[in-house]
Design a protein around this motif. Structure first.
Motif, PDB file in Angstrom:
ATOM      1  N   SER B 133       0.831  -1.217   0.000  1.00  0.00           N
ATOM      2  CA  SER B 133       0.000   0.000   0.000  1.00  0.00           C
ATOM      3  C   SER B 133       0.860   1.258   0.000  1.00  0.00           C
ATOM      4  O   SER B 133       0.404   2.322  -0.415  1.00  0.00           O
ATOM      5  N   PRO B 185      -3.835  -2.383  -2.833  1.00  0.00           N
ATOM      6  CA  PRO B 185      -4.482  -2.004  -1.564  1.00  0.00           C
ATOM      7  C   PRO B 185      -4.461  -0.500  -1.299  1.00  0.00           C
ATOM      8  O   PRO B 185      -3.580   0.209  -1.765  1.00  0.00           O
ATOM      9  N   GLU B 218     -12.392  -3.576   3.681  1.00  0.00           N
ATOM     10  CA  GLU B 218     -10.984  -3.374   4.036  1.00  0.00           C
ATOM     11  C   GLU B 218     -10.814  -2.444   5.223  1.00  0.00           C
ATOM     12  O   GLU B 218      -9.892  -2.581   6.015  1.00  0.00           O
TER      13      GLU B 218
END
Lengths: 350, 257
Positions: B133, B185, B218
């Motif tokens: 990420s 992500p 998430e």
């Protein structure tokens, strides 16, 4: 659980030209059923690599899913291994082959992996002439999921539970020859004398080499109504068929004269009828090979030996005219055309 | 890993970046194009390539590296970022070979059924996703001058319609804060934007509000906070549709354009 073998070796073991013993080509201890044909094939692969003085680190072992696909863990510990998704080993092998054609690619698959879920991949790996040895450890059944029919099981061959097979078999050898495979052989896992030279030939061959190896499943396809064995000792097999008892088998071995058809007793007494290719047969004529396979099929016999070979074929990397240097070693300056080339492309679009 | 380009120009940039990310993170990267980007004619900025940028080949050990190591483990997290070193097949005669298994394995790629080790392996992958990420492209955030504006999340080929919709809304005295998500992500910027807004419209060109679901799953974001605005008749999304829906919700009046 898997176990590792002790590393101590007898000092007087035979060594090959690299100073290695057969033990140096071994893998982990097999977790397949005792007497499984696949273990005999692994032993033959070890023998072939030993005899050919192969450097194990220059080998890549690839497989899909199934009992057969577990086998690469049981030979050549010093090689890279890749256990791919079900039926997708040919894609991995094709990519790896393009990335580095200097390695020896051993693909291990089964009749479920290659003749059903992965048949499209199998077809295109052949058509593209990927330089690899493709083993189909063919037992006519899905052993890992408890004995369903596979697509190579003969029409008349019932399963272990007595159910009829409704669909005719796919003959992988005929299919491979028609698709352009350049080395096609069929053998029997118990026939070490025949199989080891066929593997050695396949390793030495440049192009797609198929080894369709009948490899009896002692647990699910070794009963009296199976055509991966011969119906024999009906009462004995019936008892076997109704339990999941796995007999403590020994490695099946046969020895017979060239040109003769023989019956080989399997573990429980059932048999395979095997016929070798005689010396008059020309394995370089695809038409003859297909005719021979079809004729013998009609007679209810399984022809084994080298069925077809084309030594003039071009492997994938030559067809695609890839550079001699493995693609995975090319650096940015060799790969990236840079901003000037992009500028030219942009100009062409305006 | 997912990358969401907004037009063919960003497809070009992201495709190159996808190779770097795939090799750095040792995982497949999907560049999420769509029919509009792929099949229609677009006017974009010129494709550019910076000759200074270098390919990222990731953590790959060569023979000389292995010679200096006592202990190579394919899944050993030595840098504490969840990404482990790998080797290409055929690198070294004695070291570096490993078996990529379809089963649970230990840090040395050996088969194991030990539950503790399996938990460690799966937990390492969480760390790897966190590292990922931080490497993927940031969202593009465009805040209005008005405090307390509602937020809008969008991505991919919705961009052009969204910017036009913003103009229509501004003309009608509605301010919105925009965030164009460019990757998954999601990183901290994405969560911060969501944290800082009470109501967020999630504009999507699919029936099921897939991005909204992903954000909820998430980040544990409540469903009430994320208002779904979907368009799925098969044509590219229209600015008028977005503007109308947001205007009606914001002003409680009907927008006549």
């Amino acid at each position: 659980m898997s176990y590792f073998k002790p590393i101590n070796k007898h000092p007087n073991l035979e060594k090959n030209k690299l100073g290695l013993t057969r033990r140096d080509y071994e893998g982990g201890v097999s977790t397949l059923c005792a007497g499984c044909g696949h273990d005999s094939i692994s032993a033959c692969i070890i023998e072939a690599c030993f005899r050919l003085n192969i450097e194990a680190y220059k080998v890549a072992k690839l497989s899909g899913i199934g009992c057969s696909s577990k086998a690469p863990a049981y030979f050549l510990n010093a090689s890279h291994g890749f256990n791919s998704v079900h039926g997708r080993m040919p894609s991995i092998a094709t990519g790896a082959n393009c990335a580095n054609e200097d390695l020896l690619y051993l693909g291990v698959s089964g009749d479920g992996d290659s003749a059903s879920i992965g048949i499209g991949q199998f077809i295109h790996a052949i058509r593209r002439q990927v330089n690899m040895v493709y083993f189909v450890e063919n037992n006519g059944t899905y052993g890992l999921t408890k004995g369903q029919f596979s697509a190579t099981n003969d029409l008349e061959s019932k399963n272990k539970y007595g159910e009829d097979n409704l669909f005719p078999p796919i003959d992988l050898t005929s299919m491979a020859i028609q698709l352009g495979a350049s080395y096609v052989a069929r053998s029997f896992s118990g026939d070490r004398d025949q199989l080891v030279p066929l593997i050695m030939g396949a390793i030495q061959h440049k192009g797609f080499a198929l080894l369709d190896i009948i490899s009896p499943c002692v647990t699910f396809n070794n009963h009296d109504s199976s055509t991966k064995s011969y119906d024999y000792i009906r009462n004995h097999n019936e008892a076997m068929g109704k339990t999941d008892f796995v007999p403590l088998g020994e490695e099946i071995k046969t020895n017979y004269d060239d040109g003769s058809s023989v019956e080989v007793k399997l573990h429980d007494g059932s048999r395979l009828s095997l016929e070798k290719t005689d010396h008059n047969f020309d394995p370089t004529d695809a038409g003859n090979s297909l005719e021979l396979i079809r004729e013998k099929n009609k007679e209810g016999k399984i022809i084994t030996g080298l069925l077809y070979v084309d030594n003039k074929c071009k492997p994938l990397t030559e067809i695609m005219d890839l550079p001699d240097k493995p693609l995975n070693t090319l650096e940015q300056d060799e790969l990236c055309p840079g901003s000037e080339v992009l500028e030219e492309i942009n100009k062409g679009l305006s | 890993m997912l990358l969401f380009p907004e037009d063919p120009q960003e497809c070009f940039e992201f495709s190159a970046e996808a190779f770097n990310l795939a090799e750095r993170l040792q995982t497949p990267v999907f560049v999420i194009s769509d029919l509009d980007i792929g099949m229609n004619d677009w006017v974009t900025d010129k494709f550019e390539w910076d000759d200074e940028q270098k390919y990222d080949r990731g953590k790959v050990l060569k023979a000389e590296d292995l010679d200096q190591m006592d202990n190579f483990g394919r899944y050993l997290d030595v840098d504490d970022d969840g990404i482990c070193y790998r080797t290409y097949p055929g690198t070294h005669p004695e070291k570096g070979a490993f078996f990529t298994r379809g089963t649970s394995h230990d840090e040395y790629a050996r088969y194991t059924e030990n539950g503790d080790i399996n938990e460690q392996t799966l937990t390492r992958l969480v760390k790897k996703f966190r590292t990922a990420s931080e490497l993927v492209p940031n969202p593009i955030i465009n805040l209005s001058e008005k405090q307390g504006s509602s937020g809008v999340i969008f991505y991919g080929s919705t961009s052009a319609a969204m910017y036009e919709a913003k103009d229509i809304l501004n003309e009608n005295n509605i301010e919105v804060d925009l965030m164009r998500i460019r990757s998954f992500p999601f990183n901290l910027d994405v969560w911060e934007f969501i944290e800082n807004h009470d109501l967020i419209y999630v504009i999507e060109q699919n029936r099921d509000s897939q991005m909204r679901t992903l954000i909820m799953a998430e980040g544990g974001i409540s469903a009430e906070k994320l208002r779904s605005l979907v368009w799925f008749n098969g044509d590219p999304i229209q600015a008028k549709f977005i503007a109308k829906k947001i205007y009606e919700r914001e002003s409680q009046q009907t927008l006549i354009t």
